[in-house]
Design an enzyme around this catalytic site. Sequence first.
Site, PDB file in Angstrom:
ATOM      1  N   GLU A  42      48.077  32.028  40.999  1.00  0.00           N
ATOM      2  CA  GLU A  42      49.235  32.523  41.072  1.00  0.00           C
ATOM      3  C   GLU A  42      49.204  34.276  40.291  1.00  0.00           C
ATOM      4  O   GLU A  42      50.314  34.658  39.888  1.00  0.00           O
ATOM      5  CB  GLU A  42      50.303  31.918  40.314  1.00  0.00           C
ATOM      6  N   SER A  55      44.587  38.459  45.886  1.00  0.00           N
ATOM      7  CA  SER A  55      45.303  39.595  45.077  1.00  0.00           C
ATOM      8  C   SER A  55      46.204  40.295  45.915  1.00  0.00           C
ATOM      9  O   SER A  55      47.394  40.813  45.745  1.00  0.00           O
ATOM     10  CB  SER A  55      44.423  40.007  44.140  1.00  0.00           C
ATOM     11  N   ILE A  73      34.581  22.842  18.057  1.00  0.00           N
ATOM     12  CA  ILE A  73      34.998  22.156  16.969  1.00  0.00           C
ATOM     13  C   ILE A  73      34.072  20.707  17.270  1.00  0.00           C
ATOM     14  O   ILE A  73      33.872  20.186  16.114  1.00  0.00           O
ATOM     15  CB  ILE A  73      36.428  21.966  16.814  1.00  0.00           C
ATOM     16  N   SER A 131      44.778  37.436  35.612  1.00  0.00           N
ATOM     17  CA  SER A 131      45.092  38.352  34.719  1.00  0.00           C
ATOM     18  C   SER A 131      45.282  39.830  34.889  1.00  0.00           C
ATOM     19  O   SER A 131      46.150  40.509  34.592  1.00  0.00           O
ATOM     20  CB  SER A 131      44.135  38.115  33.463  1.00  0.00           C
ATOM     21  N   GLY A 151      31.451  20.459  18.462  1.00  0.00           N
ATOM     22  CA  GLY A 151      29.921  20.706  18.381  1.00  0.00           C
ATOM     23  C   GLY A 151      29.391  19.957  19.735  1.00  0.00           C
ATOM     24  O   GLY A 151      30.087  19.986  20.741  1.00  0.00           O
TER      25      GLY A 151
HETATM   26  C1  LIG Z   1      42.395  25.618  42.266  1.00  0.00           C
HETATM   27  C2  LIG Z   1      43.308  26.913  42.766  1.00  0.00           C
HETATM   28  C3  LIG Z   1      44.451  26.670  43.401  1.00  0.00           C
HETATM   29  C4  LIG Z   1      45.530  27.596  44.232  1.00  0.00           C
HETATM   30  N1  LIG Z   1      46.431  27.174  44.985  1.00  0.00           N
HETATM   31  C5  LIG Z   1      46.985  28.115  45.516  1.00  0.00           C
HETATM   32  C6  LIG Z   1      48.271  27.538  46.327  1.00  0.00           C
HETATM   33  O1  LIG Z   1      48.709  26.710  46.247  1.00  0.00           O
HETATM   34  N2  LIG Z   1      48.695  28.789  47.198  1.00  0.00           N
HETATM   35  C7  LIG Z   1      48.215  29.885  47.499  1.00  0.00           C
HETATM   36  O2  LIG Z   1      48.931  30.576  47.989  1.00  0.00           O
HETATM   37  N3  LIG Z   1      46.925  30.286  46.701  1.00  0.00           N
HETATM   38  C8  LIG Z   1      46.402  29.292  45.717  1.00  0.00           C
HETATM   39  N4  LIG Z   1      45.257  29.636  45.129  1.00  0.00           N
HETATM   40  C9  LIG Z   1      44.633  31.167  45.394  1.00  0.00           C
HETATM   41  C10 LIG Z   1      44.817  31.926  44.092  1.00  0.00           C
HETATM   42  O3  LIG Z   1      46.274  32.142  43.941  1.00  0.00           O
HETATM   43  C11 LIG Z   1      43.919  33.250  44.206  1.00  0.00           C
HETATM   44  O4  LIG Z   1      42.522  32.500  44.113  1.00  0.00           O
HETATM   45  C12 LIG Z   1      44.161  34.241  43.335  1.00  0.00           C
HETATM   46  O5  LIG Z   1      45.336  34.835  43.619  1.00  0.00           O
HETATM   47  C13 LIG Z   1      43.151  35.403  43.355  1.00  0.00           C
HETATM   48  O6  LIG Z   1      42.848  35.818  44.748  1.00  0.00           O
HETATM   49  P1  LIG Z   1      40.972  35.799  45.259  1.00  0.00           P
HETATM   50  O7  LIG Z   1      40.738  34.382  44.893  1.00  0.00           O
HETATM   51  O8  LIG Z   1      41.159  36.173  46.584  1.00  0.00           O
HETATM   52  O9  LIG Z   1      40.813  36.834  44.222  1.00  0.00           O
HETATM   53  P2  LIG Z   1      40.360  38.441  44.672  1.00  0.00           P
HETATM   54  O10 LIG Z   1      41.727  38.934  44.978  1.00  0.00           O
HETATM   55  O11 LIG Z   1      39.383  38.594  45.509  1.00  0.00           O
HETATM   56  O12 LIG Z   1      39.916  39.043  43.055  1.00  0.00           O
HETATM   57  C14 LIG Z   1      38.606  38.855  42.715  1.00  0.00           C
HETATM   58  C15 LIG Z   1      38.667  39.770  41.252  1.00  0.00           C
HETATM   59  O13 LIG Z   1      39.046  41.053  41.359  1.00  0.00           O
HETATM   60  C16 LIG Z   1      40.168  41.276  40.740  1.00  0.00           C
HETATM   61  N5  LIG Z   1      41.078  42.366  41.364  1.00  0.00           N
HETATM   62  C17 LIG Z   1      41.620  42.440  42.611  1.00  0.00           C
HETATM   63  N6  LIG Z   1      42.626  43.213  43.127  1.00  0.00           N
HETATM   64  C18 LIG Z   1      42.514  43.888  41.664  1.00  0.00           C
HETATM   65  C19 LIG Z   1      43.181  44.999  41.357  1.00  0.00           C
HETATM   66  N7  LIG Z   1      44.023  45.852  42.079  1.00  0.00           N
HETATM   67  N8  LIG Z   1      42.979  45.610  40.056  1.00  0.00           N
HETATM   68  C20 LIG Z   1      42.068  44.941  39.196  1.00  0.00           C
HETATM   69  N9  LIG Z   1      41.597  43.933  39.464  1.00  0.00           N
HETATM   70  C21 LIG Z   1      41.536  43.310  40.767  1.00  0.00           C
HETATM   71  C22 LIG Z   1      40.776  40.184  40.544  1.00  0.00           C
HETATM   72  O14 LIG Z   1      41.590  40.261  39.146  1.00  0.00           O
HETATM   73  C23 LIG Z   1      39.653  39.193  40.389  1.00  0.00           C
HETATM   74  O15 LIG Z   1      39.184  39.223  38.978  1.00  0.00           O
HETATM   75  C24 LIG Z   1      44.612  28.811  44.258  1.00  0.00           C
HETATM   76  C25 LIG Z   1      43.245  29.053  43.806  1.00  0.00           C
HETATM   77  C26 LIG Z   1      42.483  28.091  43.098  1.00  0.00           C
HETATM   78  C27 LIG Z   1      41.225  28.459  42.650  1.00  0.00           C
END
Ligand SMILES: Cc1cc2nc3c(=O)[nH]c(=O)nc-3n(C[C@H](O)[C@H](O)[C@H](O)COP(=O)(O)OP(=O)(O)OC[C@H]3O[C@@H](n4cnc5c(N)ncnc54)[C@H](O)[C@@H]3O)c2cc1C
Length: 395
Positions: A378, A147, A352, A381, A354
Amino acid sequence: MNGERVCSVCASGGSLDFQLNDEQQHLKKSVRQFAEREIAPNVMKWDEACEFPLATLKELGKLGLMGTIFPPEYCGAGMGYVEYVTAIDELSRVDGSIGIIVAAHTSLCTNHIFLVGTEAQKKNYVSRLATGEFIGAWGLTEPSSGSDAGSARMTAARKKDGWVLNGTKTFITNGHYADVLVVIAVTDRAAHTHGLSAFIVEKDTKGFRPGKKENKLGLRASDTSELIFEDCFLPKENLLGKEGDGFSDAMQVLDGGRISIAALSLGIAQGAYDAALKYSKQRKQFGHAISDFQAIQWKLADMATEIDAARLLTMRAASMKDAGMKTTLESSMAKLFASEVAVKCADEGVQIHGGYGFIKDYPAEKFYRDVKLCTIGEGTSEIQRLVIARQLLKD
Ligand SMILES: Cc1cc2nc3c(=O)[nH]c(=O)nc-3n(C[C@H](O)[C@H](O)[C@H](O)COP(=O)(O)OP(=O)(O)OC[C@H]3O[C@@H](n4cnc5c(N)ncnc54)[C@H](O)[C@@H]3O)c2cc1C
Protein backbone atom coordinates in the site's frame (compact mmCIF):
# COMPACT_ATOMS: atom_id res chain seq x y z
CA MET A 1 0.81 21.85 13.46
CA ASN A 2 0.56 18.18 14.35
CA GLY A 3 -0.55 18.98 17.90
CA GLU A 4 -3.41 21.04 16.50
CA ARG A 5 -4.50 18.10 14.35
CA VAL A 6 -4.68 15.77 17.37
CA CYS A 7 -6.71 18.36 19.29
CA SER A 8 -9.17 18.85 16.45
CA VAL A 9 -10.19 15.20 16.73
CA CYS A 10 -9.87 14.13 20.31
CA ALA A 11 -10.17 17.24 22.47
CA SER A 12 -13.11 17.23 24.82
CA GLY A 13 -13.35 19.75 27.62
CA GLY A 14 -9.66 20.61 27.32
CA SER A 15 -8.42 17.03 27.78
CA LEU A 16 -7.35 14.29 25.41
CA ASP A 17 -8.77 10.81 25.82
CA PHE A 18 -6.16 8.17 25.01
CA GLN A 19 -8.15 5.19 26.30
CA LEU A 20 -10.35 2.73 24.45
CA ASN A 21 -13.91 2.87 25.82
CA ASP A 22 -15.48 -0.15 27.53
CA GLU A 23 -16.94 -1.60 24.32
CA GLN A 24 -13.66 -1.18 22.46
CA GLN A 25 -11.77 -2.83 25.35
CA HIS A 26 -14.24 -5.70 25.23
CA LEU A 27 -13.70 -6.07 21.47
CA LYS A 28 -9.92 -6.05 21.98
CA LYS A 29 -10.16 -8.78 24.62
CA SER A 30 -12.53 -10.92 22.53
CA VAL A 31 -10.34 -10.71 19.41
CA ARG A 32 -7.23 -11.54 21.47
CA GLN A 33 -8.96 -14.59 22.97
CA PHE A 34 -10.13 -15.75 19.54
CA ALA A 35 -6.65 -15.25 18.05
CA GLU A 36 -4.93 -17.14 20.84
CA ARG A 37 -7.45 -19.97 20.83
CA GLU A 38 -8.18 -20.44 17.11
CA ILE A 39 -5.18 -18.98 15.28
CA ALA A 40 -2.06 -19.38 17.46
CA PRO A 41 -2.03 -23.22 17.42
CA ASN A 42 -2.07 -23.21 13.57
CA VAL A 43 0.30 -20.36 12.76
CA MET A 44 3.43 -22.35 11.90
CA LYS A 45 1.49 -25.12 10.12
CA TRP A 46 -0.20 -22.57 7.86
CA ASP A 47 3.08 -20.70 7.35
CA GLU A 48 5.08 -23.75 6.34
CA ALA A 49 2.40 -25.19 4.08
CA CYS A 50 1.43 -21.73 2.70
CA GLU A 51 -2.11 -22.76 3.67
CA PHE A 52 -4.82 -20.12 3.19
CA PRO A 53 -6.90 -20.14 6.44
CA LEU A 54 -10.34 -20.06 4.79
CA ALA A 55 -12.24 -21.77 7.63
CA THR A 56 -10.86 -19.27 10.16
CA LEU A 57 -11.90 -16.36 7.93
CA LYS A 58 -15.43 -17.75 7.85
CA GLU A 59 -15.37 -17.81 11.68
CA LEU A 60 -14.16 -14.19 11.71
CA GLY A 61 -17.10 -13.42 9.42
CA LYS A 62 -19.51 -14.84 11.99
CA LEU A 63 -17.96 -12.53 14.60
CA GLY A 64 -18.48 -9.48 12.36
CA LEU A 65 -14.75 -9.05 11.79
CA MET A 66 -14.89 -9.32 7.98
CA GLY A 67 -17.09 -6.22 7.85
CA THR A 68 -16.15 -4.19 10.93
CA ILE A 69 -16.48 -0.74 9.33
CA PHE A 70 -19.68 -1.22 7.33
CA PRO A 71 -23.19 -0.34 8.53
CA PRO A 72 -25.70 -3.02 9.53
CA GLU A 73 -27.87 -2.22 6.49
CA TYR A 74 -25.09 -3.87 4.44
CA CYS A 75 -24.61 -6.66 7.01
CA GLY A 76 -21.56 -4.96 8.57
CA ALA A 77 -20.76 -4.70 12.27
CA GLY A 78 -21.53 -0.97 12.29
CA MET A 79 -18.29 -0.03 14.00
CA GLY A 80 -15.54 2.42 13.02
CA TYR A 81 -11.86 2.55 12.15
CA VAL A 82 -10.81 2.63 15.82
CA GLU A 83 -12.45 -0.77 16.27
CA TYR A 84 -11.12 -1.97 12.91
CA VAL A 85 -7.55 -1.01 13.89
CA THR A 86 -8.04 -2.72 17.26
CA ALA A 87 -9.13 -5.95 15.54
CA ILE A 88 -6.35 -5.97 12.89
CA ASP A 89 -3.79 -5.16 15.61
CA GLU A 90 -4.90 -8.10 17.79
CA LEU A 91 -5.14 -10.57 14.87
CA SER A 92 -1.71 -9.56 13.55
CA ARG A 93 -0.16 -9.86 17.03
CA VAL A 94 -0.73 -13.60 16.56
CA ASP A 95 -0.58 -13.93 12.76
CA GLY A 96 0.20 -11.16 10.27
CA SER A 97 -1.16 -13.35 7.45
CA ILE A 98 -4.65 -13.14 8.91
CA GLY A 99 -4.11 -9.40 9.41
CA ILE A 100 -3.25 -8.71 5.76
CA ILE A 101 -6.01 -10.98 4.41
CA VAL A 102 -8.66 -9.17 6.47
CA ALA A 103 -7.15 -5.76 5.66
CA ALA A 104 -7.13 -6.27 1.86
CA HIS A 105 -10.63 -7.77 1.99
CA THR A 106 -12.11 -4.99 4.15
CA SER A 107 -10.47 -1.62 3.61
CA LEU A 108 -9.48 -2.17 -0.03
CA CYS A 109 -12.02 -4.37 -1.84
CA THR A 110 -15.20 -3.97 0.23
CA ASN A 111 -14.57 -0.35 1.10
CA HIS A 112 -14.05 0.64 -2.54
CA ILE A 113 -17.49 -0.80 -3.37
CA PHE A 114 -18.99 0.76 -0.24
CA LEU A 115 -17.54 4.22 -1.00
CA VAL A 116 -18.50 4.62 -4.65
CA GLY A 117 -20.73 1.67 -5.54
CA THR A 118 -24.35 1.97 -6.66
CA GLU A 119 -27.03 0.88 -4.22
CA ALA A 120 -27.42 -2.38 -6.20
CA GLN A 121 -23.65 -3.05 -6.04
CA LYS A 122 -23.60 -2.38 -2.29
CA LYS A 123 -26.58 -4.63 -1.63
CA ASN A 124 -25.19 -7.38 -3.84
CA TYR A 125 -21.50 -7.31 -2.88
CA VAL A 126 -20.85 -5.36 0.34
CA SER A 127 -23.53 -7.40 2.14
CA ARG A 128 -21.86 -10.69 1.22
CA LEU A 129 -18.30 -9.48 1.73
CA ALA A 130 -19.08 -8.00 5.15
CA THR A 131 -20.31 -11.35 6.48
CA GLY A 132 -17.36 -13.27 5.04
CA GLU A 133 -19.65 -15.20 2.67
CA PHE A 134 -17.46 -13.71 -0.08
CA ILE A 135 -13.72 -13.05 0.11
CA GLY A 136 -12.55 -9.87 -1.61
CA ALA A 137 -9.39 -8.75 -3.42
CA TRP A 138 -8.31 -5.39 -4.84
CA GLY A 139 -6.02 -5.09 -7.85
CA LEU A 140 -4.15 -1.91 -8.62
CA THR A 141 -0.51 -3.07 -8.98
CA GLU A 142 0.77 -4.38 -12.34
CA PRO A 143 4.11 -5.92 -13.33
CA SER A 144 5.35 -2.55 -14.65
CA SER A 145 3.40 -0.18 -12.38
CA GLY A 146 3.77 -0.36 -8.60
CA SER A 147 4.62 2.93 -6.89
CA ASP A 148 3.66 4.70 -10.13
CA ALA A 149 0.16 3.22 -10.07
CA GLY A 150 -1.14 5.83 -12.49
CA SER A 151 0.90 4.21 -15.27
CA ALA A 152 -1.30 1.07 -15.28
CA ARG A 153 -1.52 -0.71 -18.65
CA MET A 154 -4.46 -3.07 -18.22
CA THR A 155 -7.19 -1.91 -20.55
CA ALA A 156 -10.98 -1.88 -20.42
CA ALA A 157 -12.37 -1.26 -23.90
CA ARG A 158 -15.93 -0.03 -24.17
CA LYS A 159 -18.35 -2.33 -26.07
CA LYS A 160 -22.06 -1.98 -26.75
CA ASP A 161 -23.29 -3.50 -23.46
CA GLY A 162 -20.19 -3.36 -21.34
CA TRP A 163 -16.41 -3.56 -21.24
CA VAL A 164 -13.67 -5.97 -22.33
CA LEU A 165 -10.67 -6.22 -20.00
CA ASN A 166 -7.18 -7.27 -21.07
CA GLY A 167 -4.03 -7.24 -18.99
CA THR A 168 -2.35 -8.53 -15.85
CA LYS A 169 -2.36 -7.45 -12.21
CA THR A 170 0.40 -8.63 -9.91
CA PHE A 171 0.98 -9.17 -6.16
CA ILE A 172 -2.76 -9.19 -5.40
CA THR A 173 -3.65 -10.29 -1.86
CA ASN A 174 -6.36 -13.01 -1.81
CA GLY A 175 -6.13 -13.28 -5.64
CA HIS A 176 -6.69 -17.04 -5.78
CA TYR A 177 -9.38 -17.18 -3.10
CA ALA A 178 -11.41 -14.06 -3.87
CA ASP A 179 -15.04 -14.42 -4.89
CA VAL A 180 -15.18 -10.75 -5.84
CA LEU A 181 -12.37 -8.53 -7.11
CA VAL A 182 -12.10 -4.82 -7.72
CA VAL A 183 -9.59 -3.94 -10.46
CA ILE A 184 -8.42 -0.68 -11.98
CA ALA A 185 -7.98 -0.44 -15.77
CA VAL A 186 -7.31 2.17 -18.44
CA THR A 187 -10.49 3.35 -20.17
CA ASP A 188 -8.96 6.43 -21.83
CA ARG A 189 -5.17 6.37 -22.26
CA ALA A 190 -4.99 10.03 -23.37
CA ALA A 191 -6.54 11.23 -20.09
CA HIS A 192 -3.67 9.69 -18.02
CA THR A 193 -4.75 9.23 -14.37
CA HIS A 194 -8.19 10.64 -15.25
CA GLY A 195 -8.54 7.82 -17.76
CA LEU A 196 -8.49 4.99 -15.18
CA SER A 197 -11.70 3.31 -14.04
CA ALA A 198 -12.59 0.62 -11.50
CA PHE A 199 -14.52 -2.58 -12.21
CA ILE A 200 -16.10 -5.34 -10.14
CA VAL A 201 -15.18 -8.85 -11.31
CA GLU A 202 -16.74 -12.08 -10.04
CA LYS A 203 -14.34 -15.00 -9.83
CA ASP A 204 -16.04 -17.21 -12.42
CA THR A 205 -16.19 -14.53 -15.12
CA LYS A 206 -15.08 -15.91 -18.49
CA GLY A 207 -11.71 -14.50 -19.54
CA PHE A 208 -10.49 -14.00 -15.97
CA ARG A 209 -8.22 -16.35 -14.05
CA PRO A 210 -5.79 -16.05 -11.14
CA GLY A 211 -2.21 -16.64 -12.33
CA LYS A 212 1.10 -17.21 -10.57
CA LYS A 213 0.85 -17.71 -6.81
CA GLU A 214 3.88 -15.97 -5.26
CA ASN A 215 6.26 -17.89 -2.97
CA LYS A 216 7.02 -15.32 -0.29
CA LEU A 217 9.51 -14.41 2.45
CA GLY A 218 6.73 -13.90 4.99
CA LEU A 219 2.97 -13.69 5.47
CA ARG A 220 3.03 -17.07 3.80
CA ALA A 221 -0.49 -18.13 4.78
CA SER A 222 -1.81 -15.12 2.88
CA ASP A 223 -2.21 -15.49 -0.87
CA THR A 224 -0.41 -13.09 -3.23
CA SER A 225 -1.23 -13.73 -6.88
CA GLU A 226 -1.33 -12.55 -10.43
CA LEU A 227 -4.72 -11.79 -11.99
CA ILE A 228 -4.95 -12.48 -15.71
CA PHE A 229 -7.58 -10.93 -17.98
CA GLU A 230 -7.93 -12.12 -21.58
CA ASP A 231 -10.88 -10.67 -23.47
CA CYS A 232 -12.83 -10.68 -20.22
CA PHE A 233 -16.30 -9.24 -20.88
CA LEU A 234 -18.02 -7.37 -18.04
CA PRO A 235 -21.57 -5.99 -18.29
CA LYS A 236 -21.81 -2.20 -17.98
CA GLU A 237 -23.24 -2.56 -14.44
CA ASN A 238 -19.80 -3.74 -13.29
CA LEU A 239 -18.22 -0.30 -13.72
CA LEU A 240 -17.50 0.85 -10.13
CA GLY A 241 -17.79 4.59 -9.55
CA LYS A 242 -17.68 7.04 -12.42
CA GLU A 243 -15.71 6.32 -15.57
CA GLY A 244 -12.36 8.12 -15.22
CA ASP A 245 -12.53 8.34 -11.40
CA GLY A 246 -10.79 5.00 -10.76
CA PHE A 247 -7.44 6.50 -9.80
CA SER A 248 -8.74 9.24 -7.51
CA ASP A 249 -11.16 6.78 -5.87
CA ALA A 250 -8.27 4.32 -5.39
CA MET A 251 -6.24 7.04 -3.65
CA GLN A 252 -9.17 7.67 -1.30
CA VAL A 253 -9.44 3.93 -0.65
CA LEU A 254 -5.72 3.86 0.17
CA ASP A 255 -6.19 6.61 2.79
CA GLY A 256 -8.19 4.04 4.75
CA GLY A 257 -6.08 1.07 3.66
CA ARG A 258 -2.87 2.61 4.96
CA ILE A 259 -4.42 2.82 8.43
CA SER A 260 -4.94 -0.95 8.25
CA ILE A 261 -1.28 -1.52 7.29
CA ALA A 262 -0.30 0.65 10.27
CA ALA A 263 -2.51 -1.65 12.38
CA LEU A 264 -0.90 -4.75 10.83
CA SER A 265 2.50 -3.25 11.71
CA LEU A 266 1.39 -2.53 15.28
CA GLY A 267 0.19 -6.08 15.76
CA ILE A 268 3.40 -7.63 14.47
CA ALA A 269 5.50 -5.22 16.59
CA GLN A 270 3.43 -6.02 19.67
CA GLY A 271 3.73 -9.75 19.07
CA ALA A 272 7.51 -9.45 18.67
CA TYR A 273 7.76 -7.33 21.83
CA ASP A 274 5.53 -9.63 23.93
CA ALA A 275 7.56 -12.68 22.88
CA ALA A 276 10.86 -10.91 23.61
CA LEU A 277 9.70 -9.68 27.02
CA LYS A 278 8.58 -13.18 28.03
CA TYR A 279 11.78 -14.81 26.77
CA SER A 280 14.00 -12.22 28.49
CA LYS A 281 12.52 -13.14 31.87
CA GLN A 282 13.01 -16.89 31.29
CA ARG A 283 16.45 -17.01 29.69
CA LYS A 284 19.35 -17.12 32.15
CA GLN A 285 22.98 -16.24 31.38
CA PHE A 286 25.79 -15.37 33.82
CA GLY A 287 23.47 -16.50 36.63
CA HIS A 288 20.79 -13.89 35.83
CA ALA A 289 17.68 -13.58 33.70
CA ILE A 290 18.80 -11.63 30.62
CA SER A 291 16.11 -9.05 31.50
CA ASP A 292 18.38 -8.07 34.43
CA PHE A 293 20.92 -6.71 31.95
CA GLN A 294 20.61 -3.05 31.11
CA ALA A 295 21.36 -3.65 27.41
CA ILE A 296 18.23 -5.86 27.17
CA GLN A 297 16.15 -3.49 29.33
CA TRP A 298 16.94 -0.58 27.01
CA LYS A 299 15.90 -2.58 23.97
CA LEU A 300 12.58 -3.42 25.66
CA ALA A 301 12.11 0.20 26.75
CA ASP A 302 12.70 1.50 23.22
CA MET A 303 10.40 -1.12 21.69
CA ALA A 304 7.55 -0.37 24.14
CA THR A 305 7.93 3.40 23.70
CA GLU A 306 7.99 3.30 19.92
CA ILE A 307 5.05 0.88 19.71
CA ASP A 308 3.06 3.26 21.93
CA ALA A 309 3.95 6.23 19.72
CA ALA A 310 2.98 4.25 16.59
CA ARG A 311 -0.32 3.25 18.20
CA LEU A 312 -1.12 6.89 19.02
CA LEU A 313 -0.46 7.97 15.42
CA THR A 314 -2.55 5.09 14.10
CA MET A 315 -5.44 5.78 16.46
CA ARG A 316 -5.33 9.48 15.56
CA ALA A 317 -5.74 8.61 11.88
CA ALA A 318 -8.51 6.11 12.74
CA SER A 319 -10.38 8.64 14.93
CA MET A 320 -10.15 11.26 12.21
CA LYS A 321 -11.53 8.79 9.68
CA ASP A 322 -14.41 8.01 12.04
CA ALA A 323 -15.02 11.77 12.36
CA GLY A 324 -15.37 11.94 8.55
CA MET A 325 -12.16 13.96 8.11
CA LYS A 326 -9.64 13.69 5.27
CA THR A 327 -6.67 11.64 6.49
CA THR A 328 -4.21 11.52 3.59
CA LEU A 329 -1.43 13.05 5.72
CA GLU A 330 -2.26 11.27 8.96
CA SER A 331 -2.75 7.83 7.30
CA SER A 332 0.64 8.09 5.60
CA MET A 333 2.36 9.28 8.79
CA ALA A 334 0.84 6.39 10.75
CA LYS A 335 1.71 3.82 8.05
CA LEU A 336 5.28 5.12 7.63
CA PHE A 337 6.08 5.34 11.33
CA ALA A 338 4.31 2.16 12.47
CA SER A 339 5.85 0.02 9.72
CA GLU A 340 9.39 1.25 10.37
CA VAL A 341 8.97 0.81 14.14
CA ALA A 342 7.65 -2.70 13.52
CA VAL A 343 10.65 -3.68 11.37
CA LYS A 344 12.95 -2.43 14.16
CA CYS A 345 10.99 -4.25 16.90
CA ALA A 346 10.98 -7.53 14.99
CA ASP A 347 14.76 -7.20 14.51
CA GLU A 348 15.33 -6.51 18.22
CA GLY A 349 12.96 -9.36 19.06
CA VAL A 350 15.25 -11.81 17.25
CA GLN A 351 18.32 -10.22 18.90
CA ILE A 352 16.86 -10.64 22.39
CA HIS A 353 16.23 -14.34 21.63
CA GLY A 354 19.88 -14.80 20.56
CA GLY A 355 20.35 -18.03 18.57
CA TYR A 356 16.84 -19.17 19.45
CA GLY A 357 15.55 -16.12 17.57
CA PHE A 358 16.86 -17.75 14.39
CA ILE A 359 15.08 -21.03 15.05
CA LYS A 360 11.49 -21.80 14.04
CA ASP A 361 10.57 -23.20 17.48
CA TYR A 362 10.24 -19.59 18.67
CA PRO A 363 7.92 -16.96 17.19
CA ALA A 364 10.60 -14.26 16.77
CA GLU A 365 11.81 -15.42 13.34
CA LYS A 366 8.30 -15.35 11.85
CA PHE A 367 7.64 -11.80 13.00
CA TYR A 368 11.00 -10.86 11.44
CA ARG A 369 9.98 -12.39 8.08
CA ASP A 370 6.38 -11.16 8.10
CA VAL A 371 7.05 -7.57 9.07
CA LYS A 372 8.99 -6.45 6.00
CA LEU A 373 5.85 -6.29 3.86
CA CYS A 374 4.63 -3.43 6.08
CA THR A 375 7.20 -0.96 4.67
CA ILE A 376 6.27 -2.02 1.09
CA GLY A 377 2.54 -2.80 0.71
CA GLU A 378 0.00 0.00 0.00
CA GLY A 379 2.90 2.34 -0.81
CA THR A 380 6.53 1.93 0.23
CA SER A 381 8.11 4.08 2.95
CA GLU A 382 9.62 6.22 0.19
CA ILE A 383 6.17 6.82 -1.29
CA GLN A 384 4.69 7.62 2.16
CA ARG A 385 7.40 10.29 2.62
CA LEU A 386 6.52 11.66 -0.82
CA VAL A 387 2.79 11.81 0.10
CA ILE A 388 3.57 13.44 3.46
CA ALA A 389 5.90 16.02 1.92
CA ARG A 390 3.34 16.88 -0.78
CA GLN A 391 0.69 17.44 1.88
CA LEU A 392 3.04 19.61 3.95
CA LEU A 393 4.16 21.69 1.00
CA LYS A 394 0.73 22.34 -0.48
CA ASP A 395 -0.44 24.51 2.48
C1 LIG B 1 2.71 -9.42 -0.08
C2 LIG B 1 2.23 -8.31 -0.97
C3 LIG B 1 0.87 -8.04 -1.03
C4 LIG B 1 0.39 -7.03 -1.88
N1 LIG B 1 -0.98 -6.84 -2.01
C5 LIG B 1 -1.43 -5.98 -2.96
C6 LIG B 1 -2.84 -5.90 -3.23
O1 LIG B 1 -3.66 -6.57 -2.59
N2 LIG B 1 -3.25 -5.07 -4.22
C7 LIG B 1 -2.38 -4.31 -4.97
O2 LIG B 1 -2.82 -3.58 -5.85
N3 LIG B 1 -1.03 -4.38 -4.72
C8 LIG B 1 -0.54 -5.20 -3.76
N4 LIG B 1 0.81 -5.29 -3.51
C9 LIG B 1 1.73 -4.47 -4.31
C10 LIG B 1 2.39 -3.37 -3.49
O3 LIG B 1 1.47 -2.36 -3.17
C11 LIG B 1 3.60 -2.88 -4.33
O4 LIG B 1 4.56 -3.92 -4.28
C12 LIG B 1 4.18 -1.60 -3.81
O5 LIG B 1 3.28 -0.52 -4.00
C13 LIG B 1 5.53 -1.25 -4.47
O6 LIG B 1 5.46 -1.37 -5.86
P1 LIG B 1 6.60 -2.23 -6.62
O7 LIG B 1 6.70 -3.53 -5.94
O8 LIG B 1 6.28 -2.21 -8.07
O9 LIG B 1 7.94 -1.44 -6.35
P2 LIG B 1 8.53 -0.19 -7.22
O10 LIG B 1 7.47 0.83 -7.40
O11 LIG B 1 9.19 -0.73 -8.42
O12 LIG B 1 9.62 0.37 -6.22
C14 LIG B 1 10.94 -0.17 -6.09
C15 LIG B 1 11.71 0.76 -5.16
O13 LIG B 1 11.81 2.08 -5.75
C16 LIG B 1 11.29 3.05 -4.84
N5 LIG B 1 10.64 4.12 -5.58
C17 LIG B 1 9.73 4.03 -6.59
N6 LIG B 1 9.32 5.25 -6.98
C18 LIG B 1 9.98 6.15 -6.19
C19 LIG B 1 9.99 7.58 -6.11
N7 LIG B 1 9.21 8.34 -6.88
N8 LIG B 1 10.80 8.16 -5.18
C20 LIG B 1 11.57 7.39 -4.36
N9 LIG B 1 11.60 6.04 -4.40
C21 LIG B 1 10.82 5.42 -5.30
C22 LIG B 1 10.32 2.27 -3.97
O14 LIG B 1 10.09 2.94 -2.74
C23 LIG B 1 11.04 0.96 -3.81
O15 LIG B 1 12.02 1.08 -2.80
C24 LIG B 1 1.31 -6.26 -2.65
C25 LIG B 1 2.68 -6.52 -2.55
C26 LIG B 1 3.14 -7.54 -1.75
C27 LIG B 1 4.62 -7.81 -1.71
